[in-house]
Design an enzyme around this catalytic site. Sequence first.
Site, PDB file in Angstrom:
ATOM      1  N   LYS A 273      20.275  10.010  -9.100  1.00  0.00           N
ATOM      2  CA  LYS A 273      21.697  10.186  -9.389  1.00  0.00           C
ATOM      3  C   LYS A 273      21.880  11.198 -10.522  1.00  0.00           C
ATOM      4  O   LYS A 273      20.990  11.355 -11.357  1.00  0.00           O
ATOM      5  CB  LYS A 273      22.297   8.846  -9.857  1.00  0.00           C
ATOM      6  N   ASP A 343      18.964   6.527  -2.530  1.00  0.00           N
ATOM      7  CA  ASP A 343      20.092   5.983  -3.298  1.00  0.00           C
ATOM      8  C   ASP A 343      20.953   5.050  -2.437  1.00  0.00           C
ATOM      9  O   ASP A 343      21.826   4.364  -2.953  1.00  0.00           O
ATOM     10  CB  ASP A 343      20.936   7.137  -3.856  1.00  0.00           C
ATOM     11  N   GLU A 345      20.214   2.197  -1.315  1.00  0.00           N
ATOM     12  CA  GLU A 345      19.198   1.146  -1.402  1.00  0.00           C
ATOM     13  C   GLU A 345      19.782  -0.251  -1.230  1.00  0.00           C
ATOM     14  O   GLU A 345      19.093  -1.171  -0.783  1.00  0.00           O
ATOM     15  CB  GLU A 345      18.463   1.232  -2.752  1.00  0.00           C
ATOM     16  N   ARG A 347      21.926  -1.519   0.861  1.00  0.00           N
ATOM     17  CA  ARG A 347      21.936  -1.989   2.255  1.00  0.00           C
ATOM     18  C   ARG A 347      20.541  -2.408   2.699  1.00  0.00           C
ATOM     19  O   ARG A 347      20.398  -3.241   3.585  1.00  0.00           O
ATOM     20  CB  ARG A 347      22.543  -0.896   3.145  1.00  0.00           C
TER      21      ARG A 347
END
Length: 497
Positions: A273, A343, A345, A347
């Site tokens: 990020k 990113d 992650e 789910r």
Amino acid sequence: MSVPKLALSENTEAVLGKTRAEAVVVGTVQGANGLELAPGAEAVDAALGGTLADVLRTLGATGKAEEVVKVPTLGKLPAGVVLAVGLGKPEPTREQVRRAAGASGRALTGTARALTTLSAVDLQAAVEGTVLGAYSFTAYKSEPGDAPVSTVDVVSPAEGSAREHRATLKAATAIAESVLAARDLVNTPPNDLFPGSFADRARKLAEGAGLDIEVLDEKQLKRKGYGGILGVGGGSSRQPRLVRLSYRGPKAKKKVALVGKGITFDTGGISLKPAANMDHMTSDMSGAAAVLASIVLAAKLKYPLEITAYLPLAENMPSGTSYRPGDVLTMYGGKTVEVLNTDAEGRLVLADAIVRAAEDDPDYLIETSTLTGAQMVALGNRTPGVMGSDEFRDRVATIAQATGENGWAMPLPEELRGELDSKLADLANVTGSRWGGMLAAGIFLREFVAEDLPWAHIDIAGPAYNSGSPWGYTGKGGTGVPVRTIAAVLADIADNG
Ligand code: BES
Ligand code: MN
Ligand code: ZN
């Protein structure tokens, strides 16, 4: 976590005359001709010679929502000040009372003891709002500053029996305390709250509430094939965990499974990020915190349900042991997922937990997570997105509206499913476009939900964490959303099946 001591008083006049409170809280509303006093303020106004509304108007007060004005009582009451708080439009809703009580709870910081009359309008809302508004998280301050109000006398409403009032006070206090327990977890920084320490805290809370708990560590996760949790958590030196809590209430007719995303910090992993506001990702375990607080609450209030709660806990870090874009994970239950963005992650850990939760054969599945930034693009910072099977999703959204947490039903458009097709695995973890990002995540999760299981997912990416100024009963940092929604849905299932 500090919770004010609350005591009910059935007779306002008698209490007012000899109260040891330093401040008396009264409500005001925006009447047709300016400020008016809300019900409950009568005895206070009488003690001040019927001048209170005039005095407040002279000071420029209008009764608008969350307006706070302090008026000295000049010896006419044992309490030194009246704290007048605006409810807004007349005939206030429960949420208007909760927010005004929250504003009063914040304004009472530095006051040792107060008496509130907002409870004459709505006892439950006044208690919830006051306790939530009085919360502050000072565990990491060398100088904690002014303390929140420590004792609040609560005036009883005119209707109902003393016994009913006591029961309402008890339930409202328990609900508010659970919200605060979730806030404490969210506000604990990620260097102290990681999968192992989160599991330890879950164990303490579970033991206190008489819940059964089982914690799978990385070796057990590996043995049982939890590829999603292991993939996401593999980049961190602090290895992942899967916590399972269970509660069996008296005369339970329905079984509910809860699942909450517990990413103790989300750097994005190899799909790193940007640095700006990355600290916000300390809140990426808010779903797990809410689910943990909710099952503890259900046990405290002895809901007649059977409940299991799953907390998939992992830290999403970039390192030599991280999962990569391009990896294929074999999830719990055997489905394969091509990771195109590390990113996305949440789910992945949720999918493992969802499949495991179905093995308990629940009647309902409620899940919550800080799933997508797209939730905030769609709905803003204060409105959770509710996805799931149509009927149960609508039921959860309607209940969320009634609690003031204001979840809103969202669709799962069928045309997005094809965008999750993978070139080599059963499924990809992201689509190739930004559009409908929250809904695409919902469609990904749906692939793991057992057929015909009534299911709702509450995306709280924005609402879980307040990075702006305090408002209503919400301070800075963790908000405890959606504990009250989950609690209300559980209560509704207990009542109506
Ligand atoms: N934890 C984030 C979602 C999030 C963003 C929560 C902002 C709170 C505030 C989640 O894991 C995430 O990074 N989602 C990605 C998904 C994308 C890669 C498809 C996102 O929303 O950008
Ligand atoms: Mn992420
Ligand atoms: Zn995340």
